[in-house]
Design a protein around this motif. Structure first.
Motif, PDB file in Angstrom:
ATOM      1  N   ARG A  80       0.840  -1.214   0.000  1.00  0.00           N
ATOM      2  CA  ARG A  80       0.000   0.000   0.000  1.00  0.00           C
ATOM      3  C   ARG A  80       0.866   1.252   0.000  1.00  0.00           C
ATOM      4  NH1 ARG A  80      -4.288  -2.720   3.908  1.00  0.00           N
ATOM      5  NH2 ARG A  80      -5.799  -3.364   2.324  1.00  0.00           N
ATOM      6  N   ILE A  81       1.928   1.249   0.785  1.00  0.00           N
ATOM      7  CA  ILE A  81       2.826   2.416   0.834  1.00  0.00           C
ATOM      8  C   ILE A  81       3.448   2.668  -0.543  1.00  0.00           C
ATOM      9  CG2 ILE A  81       5.095   3.187   1.697  1.00  0.00           C
ATOM     10  CD1 ILE A  81       4.319   1.879   4.389  1.00  0.00           C
ATOM     11  N   SER A  83       2.277   1.950  -3.398  1.00  0.00           N
ATOM     12  CA  SER A  83       1.301   2.104  -4.482  1.00  0.00           C
ATOM     13  C   SER A  83       0.460   3.367  -4.358  1.00  0.00           C
ATOM     14  CB  SER A  83       0.364   0.890  -4.519  1.00  0.00           C
ATOM     15  OG  SER A  83       1.104  -0.301  -4.638  1.00  0.00           O
ATOM     16  N   THR A  84       0.920   4.334  -3.563  1.00  0.00           N
ATOM     17  CA  THR A  84       0.079   5.515  -3.339  1.00  0.00           C
ATOM     18  C   THR A  84      -0.187   6.280  -4.649  1.00  0.00           C
ATOM     19  OG1 THR A  84       2.058   6.673  -2.669  1.00  0.00           O
ATOM     20  CG2 THR A  84       0.628   5.909  -0.899  1.00  0.00           C
ATOM     21  N   GLU A  90      -5.240  -2.020  -5.721  1.00  0.00           N
ATOM     22  CA  GLU A  90      -5.761  -2.182  -4.362  1.00  0.00           C
ATOM     23  C   GLU A  90      -5.298  -3.516  -3.779  1.00  0.00           C
ATOM     24  OE1 GLU A  90     -10.229  -2.937  -4.369  1.00  0.00           O
ATOM     25  OE2 GLU A  90      -9.825  -2.389  -6.433  1.00  0.00           O
TER      26      GLU A  90
END
Ligand code: SAH
Length: 211
Positions: A80-81, A83-84, A90
């Motif tokens: 997640r970090i 893929s900002t 997702e």
């Protein structure tokens, strides 16, 4: 907690997810190319690690949806970090095949260096079939396989159970899961790109199936 989750949580915390990305990327790229993503494809990566392939898929299918799932909550946090900047990527934490991933059915499913950890391979492949749209395809890549003798020491080195199959065994498992095997090959990387010598001469085993 599950011993595999614990192992990979530790790897994610110590930067080994990015080490795996460097080692796996050349073969992963070749396998992803075989999935023929288009602008609006829906994509799932099972055991996505830090999510590098999900990010590739998200940019190859900007109007689609690219989903990564992983058993390790720490891997999903890394993903997640990283893929900002990627609005159509997702991630969800959970164990395959029990997890219900968002966005099904998928045009393409990918998995690199994961399926031999799954305790019930038959159930996992049947679930892959269910998650695919008719005509969708699944690329499963493994480095731990019978023909790659260099890999046979990995279960004792890692201290977790791993299922050793040969190429024919993987193809058979696909068929028993209801998938049609459309290709199977060794993905060999150029010697100058290989982070280990066997990656150039044995390569990664890709089994490509479709529903
Ligand atoms: N695909 C990534 C990571 C490979 S390492 C890459 O190419 O680098 C194997 C990954 O599979 C780990 O992140 C691990 O947590 C995940 N994994 C293992 N068993 C799993 C399961 N049952 N469900 C989902 N992910 C699993």
């Amino acid at each position: 907690m599950n011993e595999v989750a614990e192992l990979f949580d530790g790897w994610a915390r110590s930067g080994r997810a990015e080490g795996m990305e460097r080692g796996h990327a050349p073969a992963a790229r070749m396998a992803l190319d075989r999935l023929g993503l288009r602008d609006s494809s829906t994509f799932l990566d099972i055991g996505c690690g830090n999510g590098y392939v999900v990010r590739w898929a998200a940019s190859a299918a900007p109007l689609g949806r690219a989903v990564g799932i992983d058993l390790s909550g720490e891997m999903i946090a890394r993903a997640r970090i990283l893929s900002t900047g990627c609005p159509n990527a997702e991630f969800a934490a959970g164990s395959f095949p029990e997890i219900d991933p968002p966005g099904a059915p998928y045009d393409a499913i990918f998995s690199m260096e994961v399926f031999y950890y799954l305790p019930d391979l038959g159930a996992a492949l049947r679930r892959v079939r269910e998650l695919l749209r008719p005509g969708g395809s699944f690329a499963c890549v493994v480095d731990y396989y019978a023909e790659n003798a260099e890999s046979h020491s990995w279960p004792s080195e890692l201290g977790v159970p791993m299922k050793l199959l040969d190429a024919a065994g993987w193809a058979d498992a696909f068929r028993r899961g209801g998938l049609t095997v459309i290709d199977q090959r060794r993905l060999r990387v150029r010697p100058e790109e290989a982070t280990a010598a066997w990656k150039a001469y044995e390569g990664s085993l890709m089994t490509l199936g479709c529903r």
